[in-house]
Design a protein around this motif. Structure first.
Motif, PDB file in Angstrom:
ATOM      1  N   ASP A  22       0.865  -1.177   0.000  1.00 16.64           N
ATOM      2  CA  ASP A  22       0.000   0.000   0.000  1.00 16.64           C
ATOM      3  C   ASP A  22       0.908   1.235   0.000  1.00 16.64           C
ATOM      4  O   ASP A  22       2.127   1.106  -0.146  1.00 16.64           O
ATOM      5  CB  ASP A  22      -0.975  -0.020   1.187  1.00 16.64           C
ATOM      6  CG  ASP A  22      -0.295  -0.105   2.545  1.00 16.64           C
ATOM      7  OD1 ASP A  22       0.706   0.619   2.772  1.00 16.64           O
ATOM      8  OD2 ASP A  22      -0.768  -0.871   3.393  1.00 16.64           O
ATOM      9  N   CYS A  23       0.334   2.398   0.169  1.00 17.05           N
ATOM     10  CA  CYS A  23       1.124   3.624   0.013  1.00 17.05           C
ATOM     11  C   CYS A  23       2.220   3.808   1.059  1.00 17.05           C
ATOM     12  O   CYS A  23       3.161   4.555   0.814  1.00 17.05           O
ATOM     13  CB  CYS A  23       0.214   4.846  -0.031  1.00 17.05           C
ATOM     14  SG  CYS A  23      -0.777   5.083   1.448  1.00 17.05           S
ATOM     15  N   MET A  24       2.143   3.143   2.181  1.00 16.91           N
ATOM     16  CA  MET A  24       3.213   3.263   3.173  1.00 16.91           C
ATOM     17  C   MET A  24       4.176   2.072   3.126  1.00 16.91           C
ATOM     18  O   MET A  24       5.356   2.242   3.411  1.00 16.91           O
ATOM     19  CB  MET A  24       2.634   3.412   4.581  1.00 16.91           C
ATOM     20  CG  MET A  24       1.949   4.740   4.799  1.00 16.91           C
ATOM     21  SD  MET A  24       3.040   6.156   4.500  1.00 16.91           S
ATOM     22  CE  MET A  24       2.161   7.438   5.340  1.00 16.91           C
ATOM     23  N   MET A  67       6.300   7.955   9.747  1.00 17.19           N
ATOM     24  CA  MET A  67       7.452   7.649   8.903  1.00 17.19           C
ATOM     25  C   MET A  67       8.767   7.865   9.647  1.00 17.19           C
ATOM     26  O   MET A  67       9.684   7.059   9.521  1.00 17.19           O
ATOM     27  CB  MET A  67       7.386   8.446   7.602  1.00 17.19           C
ATOM     28  CG  MET A  67       6.254   7.930   6.713  1.00 17.19           C
ATOM     29  SD  MET A  67       6.171   8.673   5.087  1.00 17.19           S
ATOM     30  CE  MET A  67       7.492   7.816   4.250  1.00 17.19           C
ATOM     31  N   ASP A  68       8.859   8.918  10.434  1.00 18.36           N
ATOM     32  CA  ASP A  68      10.070   9.142  11.240  1.00 18.36           C
ATOM     33  C   ASP A  68      10.335   7.950  12.168  1.00 18.36           C
ATOM     34  O   ASP A  68      11.458   7.466  12.261  1.00 18.36           O
ATOM     35  CB  ASP A  68       9.921  10.408  12.093  1.00 18.36           C
ATOM     36  CG  ASP A  68      10.775  11.562  11.623  1.00 18.36           C
ATOM     37  OD1 ASP A  68      11.670  11.359  10.775  1.00 18.36           O
ATOM     38  OD2 ASP A  68      10.546  12.677  12.116  1.00 18.36           O
ATOM     39  N   ALA A 108       6.253   7.661  -0.788  1.00 17.54           N
ATOM     40  CA  ALA A 108       6.670   7.558  -2.186  1.00 17.54           C
ATOM     41  C   ALA A 108       8.198   7.468  -2.251  1.00 17.54           C
ATOM     42  O   ALA A 108       8.883   7.628  -1.242  1.00 17.54           O
ATOM     43  CB  ALA A 108       6.179   8.770  -2.968  1.00 17.54           C
ATOM     44  N   ILE A 109       8.688   7.223  -3.452  1.00 17.00           N
ATOM     45  CA  ILE A 109      10.125   7.119  -3.695  1.00 17.00           C
ATOM     46  C   ILE A 109      10.497   8.166  -4.741  1.00 17.00           C
ATOM     47  O   ILE A 109       9.876   8.230  -5.812  1.00 17.00           O
ATOM     48  CB  ILE A 109      10.502   5.713  -4.203  1.00 17.00           C
ATOM     49  CG1 ILE A 109      10.000   4.638  -3.247  1.00 17.00           C
ATOM     50  CG2 ILE A 109      12.014   5.601  -4.406  1.00 17.00           C
ATOM     51  CD1 ILE A 109       9.945   3.244  -3.871  1.00 17.00           C
ATOM     52  N   ILE A 118       2.569   3.732  -5.146  1.00 14.36           N
ATOM     53  CA  ILE A 118       1.705   2.615  -5.544  1.00 14.36           C
ATOM     54  C   ILE A 118       0.266   3.118  -5.599  1.00 14.36           C
ATOM     55  O   ILE A 118      -0.141   3.961  -4.795  1.00 14.36           O
ATOM     56  CB  ILE A 118       1.863   1.408  -4.588  1.00 14.36           C
ATOM     57  CG1 ILE A 118       1.168   0.156  -5.121  1.00 14.36           C
ATOM     58  CG2 ILE A 118       1.353   1.721  -3.209  1.00 14.36           C
ATOM     59  CD1 ILE A 118       1.957  -0.589  -6.137  1.00 14.36           C
ATOM     60  N   HIS A 119      -0.464   2.600  -6.541  1.00 14.49           N
ATOM     61  CA  HIS A 119      -1.853   2.980  -6.797  1.00 14.49           C
ATOM     62  C   HIS A 119      -2.594   1.682  -7.072  1.00 14.49           C
ATOM     63  O   HIS A 119      -1.978   0.693  -7.479  1.00 14.49           O
ATOM     64  CB  HIS A 119      -1.839   3.913  -8.025  1.00 14.49           C
ATOM     65  CG  HIS A 119      -3.152   4.487  -8.371  1.00 14.49           C
ATOM     66  ND1 HIS A 119      -4.060   3.825  -9.152  1.00 14.49           N
ATOM     67  CD2 HIS A 119      -3.713   5.671  -8.050  1.00 14.49           C
ATOM     68  CE1 HIS A 119      -5.136   4.580  -9.310  1.00 14.49           C
ATOM     69  NE2 HIS A 119      -4.941   5.706  -8.656  1.00 14.49           N
TER      70      HIS A 119
END
Length: 138
Positions: A22-24, A67-68, A108-109, A118-119
């Motif tokens: 997923d997005c994370m 994220m941190d 994201a990258i 990702i979608h």
């Protein structure tokens, strides 16, 4: 494996990061590929829906803190000028239909001037505003 090879893999959208990403978990999979450490290892398989994912992120205090908490312990450093391969938190429009579209913060990258994420239909690289970016230890 370089960023081009990683992005060319047959990625699949899956809440919870098992059997897809997923997005994370998508940028976490990139970290695993690059340095052999999965910053999402403790989360994979613990949720299966968008609402469950949002609850986990909220329990950490939001996307940036989330994220941190997962990237810094593995040696990732915050950067102001993202480069290809850096992991970022970006602003993106998400939603399954046009009526559902809303601005959301997603992982994201960095890919040149674009951000790969990702979608449900696969990986997309697009211009985006980043909120924060982290460089992986190499």
């Amino acid at each position: 494996m370089d960023i081009h090879e990683f992005l060319d893999l047959p990625h699949r959208f899956r809440w919870g990061g098992v059997g897809g990403d997923d997005c994370m978990t998508f940028p976490a999979s990139w970290a695993l590929t690059c340095i052999g450490i999965d910053p999402a290892a403790d989360l994979r398989g613990t949720y299966r829906t968008k609402d469950e994912a949002r609850a986990i992120i909220a329990s950490h205090g939001g996307e940036l803190v989330f994220m941190d908490v997962h990237l810094v312990p593995m040696g990732a450093k915050r950067v102001q000028q993202p480069q290809t391969g850096d992991i970022g938190l970006i602003k993106a429009m998400t939603g399954e239909t046009m009526a559902d579209q809303m601005e959301t913060l997603i992982g994201a990258i960095c890919f040149g001037p674009l951000w790969a994420c990702i979608h449900p239909v696969g990986v997309r690289a697009k211009p985006a505003e980043f909120v924060a970016a982290w460089r992986l230890p190499c």
